[in-house]
Design a protein around this motif. Structure first.
Motif, mmCIF file in Angstrom:
data_model
loop_
_atom_site.group_PDB
_atom_site.id
_atom_site.type_symbol
_atom_site.label_atom_id
_atom_site.label_comp_id
_atom_site.label_asym_id
_atom_site.label_seq_id
_atom_site.Cartn_x
_atom_site.Cartn_y
_atom_site.Cartn_z
ATOM 1 N N SER A 93 50.086 39.255 28.710
ATOM 2 C CA SER A 93 49.605 40.346 29.486
ATOM 3 C C SER A 93 49.932 40.028 31.020
ATOM 4 C CB SER A 93 48.029 39.914 29.365
ATOM 5 O OG SER A 93 47.732 38.635 29.531
ATOM 6 N N LYS A 94 49.683 41.139 31.732
ATOM 7 C CA LYS A 94 49.724 41.336 33.277
ATOM 8 C C LYS A 94 48.793 42.067 33.908
ATOM 9 C CE LYS A 94 54.632 41.368 31.395
ATOM 10 N NZ LYS A 94 54.473 40.304 30.849
ATOM 11 N N TYR A 95 47.473 41.333 34.451
ATOM 12 C CA TYR A 95 46.696 42.032 35.099
ATOM 13 C C TYR A 95 45.679 41.046 36.015
ATOM 14 C CZ TYR A 95 43.286 39.976 31.371
ATOM 15 O OH TYR A 95 42.660 39.209 30.766
ATOM 16 N N LEU A 96 45.141 41.625 36.966
ATOM 17 C CA LEU A 96 44.135 41.260 37.803
ATOM 18 C C LEU A 96 42.950 41.836 37.771
ATOM 19 C CD1 LEU A 96 47.325 41.523 39.185
ATOM 20 C CD2 LEU A 96 46.093 40.180 40.880
ATOM 21 N N ILE A 97 41.728 41.238 37.795
ATOM 22 C CA ILE A 97 40.535 41.748 37.824
ATOM 23 C C ILE A 97 39.996 41.301 39.150
ATOM 24 C CG2 ILE A 97 38.086 41.614 36.885
ATOM 25 C CD1 ILE A 97 39.494 40.377 34.369
ATOM 26 N N ILE A 98 39.586 42.478 40.081
ATOM 27 C CA ILE A 98 39.037 42.282 41.362
ATOM 28 C C ILE A 98 37.420 42.595 41.458
ATOM 29 C CG2 ILE A 98 39.150 43.049 43.576
ATOM 30 C CD1 ILE A 98 42.092 41.903 42.508
ATOM 31 N N ASP A 99 36.680 41.418 41.884
ATOM 32 C CA ASP A 99 35.297 41.483 42.056
ATOM 33 C C ASP A 99 34.655 41.993 41.097
ATOM 34 O OD1 ASP A 99 35.632 40.504 44.725
ATOM 35 O OD2 ASP A 99 35.591 42.347 45.444
ATOM 36 N N SER A 100 34.912 41.735 39.640
ATOM 37 C CA SER A 100 34.425 42.470 38.626
ATOM 38 C C SER A 100 34.278 44.074 38.640
ATOM 39 C CB SER A 100 33.108 41.859 38.306
ATOM 40 O OG SER A 100 33.368 40.418 37.852
ATOM 41 N N ALA B 197 39.587 42.293 47.637
ATOM 42 C CA ALA B 197 38.596 41.190 46.899
ATOM 43 C C ALA B 197 37.764 40.682 47.929
ATOM 44 C CB ALA B 197 39.413 40.234 46.221
ATOM 45 N N GLU B 198 36.433 40.640 47.624
ATOM 46 C CA GLU B 198 35.294 40.045 48.336
ATOM 47 C C GLU B 198 34.685 38.805 47.786
ATOM 48 O OE1 GLU B 198 32.421 42.890 49.550
ATOM 49 O OE2 GLU B 198 33.947 44.068 50.824
ATOM 50 N N ARG B 199 34.788 38.541 46.472
ATOM 51 C CA ARG B 199 34.079 37.730 45.737
ATOM 52 C C ARG B 199 34.967 37.155 44.763
ATOM 53 N NH1 ARG B 199 31.193 42.281 45.199
ATOM 54 N NH2 ARG B 199 31.586 42.562 43.182
ATOM 55 N N SER B 200 35.722 37.724 43.781
ATOM 56 C CA SER B 200 36.468 36.834 42.914
ATOM 57 C C SER B 200 37.685 37.832 42.388
ATOM 58 C CB SER B 200 35.647 36.862 41.596
ATOM 59 O OG SER B 200 35.177 38.149 40.986
ATOM 60 N N ILE B 201 38.811 36.991 41.912
ATOM 61 C CA ILE B 201 39.983 37.546 41.434
ATOM 62 C C ILE B 201 40.388 36.610 40.252
ATOM 63 C CG2 ILE B 201 42.626 38.099 41.961
ATOM 64 C CD1 ILE B 201 42.061 38.125 44.690
ATOM 65 N N GLU B 202 40.671 37.395 39.201
ATOM 66 C CA GLU B 202 40.953 36.586 37.741
ATOM 67 C C GLU B 202 42.312 37.132 37.526
ATOM 68 O OE1 GLU B 202 36.914 36.244 38.036
ATOM 69 O OE2 GLU B 202 37.580 38.102 37.229
ATOM 70 N N VAL B 203 43.547 36.426 37.324
ATOM 71 C CA VAL B 203 44.802 36.867 37.075
ATOM 72 C C VAL B 203 45.361 36.330 35.858
ATOM 73 C CG1 VAL B 203 47.197 36.621 38.058
ATOM 74 C CG2 VAL B 203 45.447 36.771 39.494
ATOM 75 N N SER B 204 45.738 37.151 34.925
ATOM 76 C CA SER B 204 46.320 36.631 33.779
ATOM 77 C C SER B 204 47.725 37.462 33.885
ATOM 78 C CB SER B 204 45.389 37.270 32.624
ATOM 79 O OG SER B 204 46.109 36.919 31.192
ATOM 80 N N VAL B 205 48.713 36.238 33.647
ATOM 81 C CA VAL B 205 50.002 36.841 33.642
ATOM 82 C C VAL B 205 51.100 35.777 32.952
ATOM 83 C CG1 VAL B 205 50.504 35.343 35.874
ATOM 84 C CG2 VAL B 205 51.387 37.572 35.562
ATOM 85 N N ILE C 226 42.716 50.432 38.174
ATOM 86 C CA ILE C 226 41.334 51.276 37.683
ATOM 87 C C ILE C 226 40.202 50.749 38.382
ATOM 88 C CG2 ILE C 226 40.364 51.682 35.715
ATOM 89 C CD1 ILE C 226 42.785 50.923 33.959
ATOM 90 N N HIS C 227 39.575 51.924 39.020
ATOM 91 C CA HIS C 227 38.400 51.616 39.892
ATOM 92 C C HIS C 227 37.152 51.916 39.170
ATOM 93 C CE1 HIS C 227 41.560 51.754 42.883
ATOM 94 N NE2 HIS C 227 41.873 52.973 42.398
ATOM 95 N N ASP C 228 36.848 50.897 38.267
ATOM 96 C CA ASP C 228 35.865 51.187 37.203
ATOM 97 C C ASP C 228 35.237 49.712 36.733
ATOM 98 O OD1 ASP C 228 34.735 53.557 35.129
ATOM 99 O OD2 ASP C 228 34.614 51.482 34.401
ATOM 100 N N ALA C 229 33.841 49.596 37.265
ATOM 101 C CA ALA C 229 33.362 48.139 36.876
ATOM 102 C C ALA C 229 33.237 47.942 35.287
ATOM 103 C CB ALA C 229 31.922 48.124 37.381
ATOM 104 N N ARG C 230 33.232 49.239 34.592
ATOM 105 C CA ARG C 230 32.904 48.985 32.859
ATOM 106 C C ARG C 230 34.269 48.366 32.428
ATOM 107 N NH1 ARG C 230 32.058 55.109 31.658
ATOM 108 N NH2 ARG C 230 33.415 55.060 33.163
ATOM 109 N N LEU C 231 35.446 48.862 32.872
ATOM 110 C CA LEU C 231 36.596 48.637 32.386
ATOM 111 C C LEU C 231 36.927 46.933 32.986
ATOM 112 C CD1 LEU C 231 38.716 51.722 32.591
ATOM 113 C CD2 LEU C 231 38.989 50.036 30.667
ATOM 114 N N ALA C 232 36.499 46.670 34.290
ATOM 115 C CA ALA C 232 36.607 45.435 34.657
ATOM 116 C C ALA C 232 35.768 44.279 33.649
ATOM 117 C CB ALA C 232 36.011 45.217 36.060
#
Length: 564
Positions: free
Chosen positions: A272-279, A194-202, A309-315
């Motif tokens: 839910s249990k997910y992390l979003i990395i840098d959008s 991560a360089e900019r943002s991390i969102e965690v839902s858990v 998943i390495h995809d900005a659309r899903l992020a």
């Protein structure tokens, strides 16, 4: 306070009823504000509203001369109260509260009763629509009754909930992993990237190692936000309270959804249990951020499935979900403890890694959200033609011992000749009671034997393979599609919780998780003394409901053992 975004979902994703002209497509007679000043009705249609009236049998509403409708029209009892709940004003109100919104013409006392009432829509004296409760639907506080594809209330839609539609993403790259073998190394790589943002839902977070990784990210300038369930089963543990306090004091935003004694939560649990990395990428797993779910390399832990998943659309898609979930009156910041320290790491047995991460590309991925699109899971099983593998912590009946429709979908698949295998956990808390996984597996197997179905359920003996317990919430269909998710097979999880998952359509992904399933299938636990007899003759499907009802009569609904 509700957001305009959610109202847009209500208004623009309610399909028009399959009748010509103007009709009622949604209403809420029992909202949360005292005395229900925010109750409302939604009309859908096109054209002039002259001559149209609405009645509840006691009062009547009419429209000012020249009023027109073009799509959806919201009629609220009091506009100011509706704004308090939804964050936007309705199109009309019938009980004056503001000059901002035009008044309907009303006679007598039009107030929708909570438990028993009716709505009738007339055009120049001819009835064009009617609905009554409880005759036509069951009343429930906070529920927005709505029609979708010609069906009223296909799922409970509560005030404040989102309404995302199914969507498919093609040409996606992803890294597959499983717990306990390779989960920590993938999560560590994701957070470290991560360089900019991390969102965690858990749901729960007690992992000291992952906590330290997030603090390191925050210290290097990454914006870190965490959203958790505020009232987990058994309450917030001291370890979680301490860890979250340290994270918060390091500058990380930490919020709870649905704290005890606070505003009503939109969902029964945020599970839910997910992390979003840098959008730019999304990491999703069946496991909480705990050492039991994400053990350090070389140590034992839960069996769970995950995918990065390495995809900005899903992020971006899950970013919209996170934004929707993270704002609202039921979300509050934590109250950090003073002088808190990161909890010490626990101890567990050693475990030899057998499954390394696998990178795949060019695959199709379909997000699955509860309660929005959880119907995609039984539909996935309904489409099976050859094989279905199901690995779950547990399977239980629905309210009032009604049969589980997800299990019904698996049984239906077996009736079509599809080979169905089910693995359930055999930890003590999942087999200690009278109506648990051992009885469920026995019922499934005796039912399959009686009808000669290619259907088998097994309990998993975790200690044979260095696995603490089965915590997977996964499905494999036809060796081509895989569900990785947080969704348990009970009623609450798909219908009332916020859950998150993905369906991965790719044979390499199916092969990867199938290898793990096959190993777990061999580690069978066999409880003694089960004697569930059912008829040896062919059993019609309606008997499924009766058999399960009788077999599980007396089940303790909503059992609160920490099974998550």
């Amino acid at each position: 306070m509700r957001t305009p975004l959610l109202l847009l979902f209500i208004l623009f994703f309610i399909p028009v009823a399959a009748t010509a002209g103007i009709t009622v497509t949604a209403f809420c007679p029992d909202p949360y504000l005292p005395y229900d000043p925010d109750e409302f009705i939604v009309l859908t249609g096109e054209g002039s509203l002259d001559g149209w009236t609405i009645t509840d049998g006691e009062g009547t509403l009419g429209f000012p001369q020249g009023s027109r409708i073009n799509g959806d029209l919201v009629l609220a009892r009091q506009a100011e109260a509706y704004w308090t709940t939804h964050g936007v004003y309705p199109d009309f109100e019938w009980d004056y509260s503001t000059d901002t919104v035009p008044n309907l013409i009303h006679t007598d006392n039009f107030i929708l009763a909570n438990t028993e009432d009716e709505i009738e829509l007339y055009h120049h004296g001819t009835r064009r629509f009617e609905i009554a409760w409880p005759r036509d639907l069951q009343p429930r506080e906070g529920q927005i009754h709505r029609i979708v594809d010609g069906i009223w209330n296909p799922r409970p839609f509560m005030i404040g909930q989102s309404d995302f539609s199914p969507i498919q993403f093609e040409g996606v790259s992803a890294t597959l992993f499983v717990s306990p073998d390779s989960a920590y190394e993938v999560i560590e790589q994701a957070i470290s990237s991560a360089e900019r943002s991390i969102e965690v839902s858990v749901y729960e977070f007690t992992h000291p190692g992952i906590g330290e990784l997030l603090i390191e990210a925050q210290n290097r300038g990454v914006s870190v936000r965490i959203l958790l369930e505020g009232s987990p089963v058994g309450g917030v543990s001291p370890e979680q309270a301490a860890l979250l306090s340290v994270l918060n004091q390091s500058g990380i935003s930490v919020d709870y959804m649905g704290v005890s004694g606070g505003e009503r939560s939109r969902y029964r649990f945020l599970h839910s249990k997910y992390l979003i990395i840098d959008s730019e990428s999304l990491l999703l797993t069946s496991e909480n951020l705990k050492e039991s779910g994400i053990p350090l390399p070389g140590y034992a832990g839960n069996r769970g499935w995950g995918v990065w998943i390495h995809d900005a659309r899903l992020a971006d898609y899950f970013g919209m979900v996170y934004s929707e979930d993270s704002i609202g009156s039921d979300v509050v910041p934590i109250s950090p403890m003073r002088n808190a320290d990161i909890p010490a790491s626990g101890t567990s047995d050693a475990h030899t890694q057998r499954y390394s991460p696998l990178f795949i590309e060019g695959v199709t991925i379909i997000p699955v959200l509860s309660p929005d699109t959880s119907h995609l899971v039984p539909e996935m099983i309904a489409g099976a033609t050859r094989t279905v593998e199901i690995q779950q912590a547990y399977i239980s009946n629905w309210t009032k011992n009604a049969p589980n429709p997800w299990l019904d979908a698996a049984i239906d698949a077996a009736r079509r000749g599809v080979k169905v295998r089910i693995i359930l956990d055999a930890s003590w808390f999942n087999i200690q009671d009278q109506f648990d996984n051992d009885e469920m597996a026995a019922f499934i197997n005796r039912y399959a034997d009686a009808d000669g179905l290619p259907l088998e359920a097994r309990l998993y003996q975790g200690d044979r393979a260095g696995i603490t317990k089965i915590h997977t919430k996964g499905v494999i269909v036809d060796g081509n599609s895989v569900l990785v998710s947080s969704i348990n097979w009970n009623e609450n999880s798909p219908m009332n919780n916020r859950e998150a998952g993905v369906i991965i359509e790719d044979p390499d992904a199916a092969t990867y998780y199938l290898r793990v399933f096959e190993e777990d299938w061999k580690n069978e636990y066999r409880p003694a003394g089960q004697t569930l007899a059912i008829p040896s003759e062919g059993w019609p499907k309606p008997a499924i409901a009766m058999a399960i009802l009788l077999f599980f009569a007396g089940i303790i609904l909503g059992k609160r053992i920490r099974k998550d």
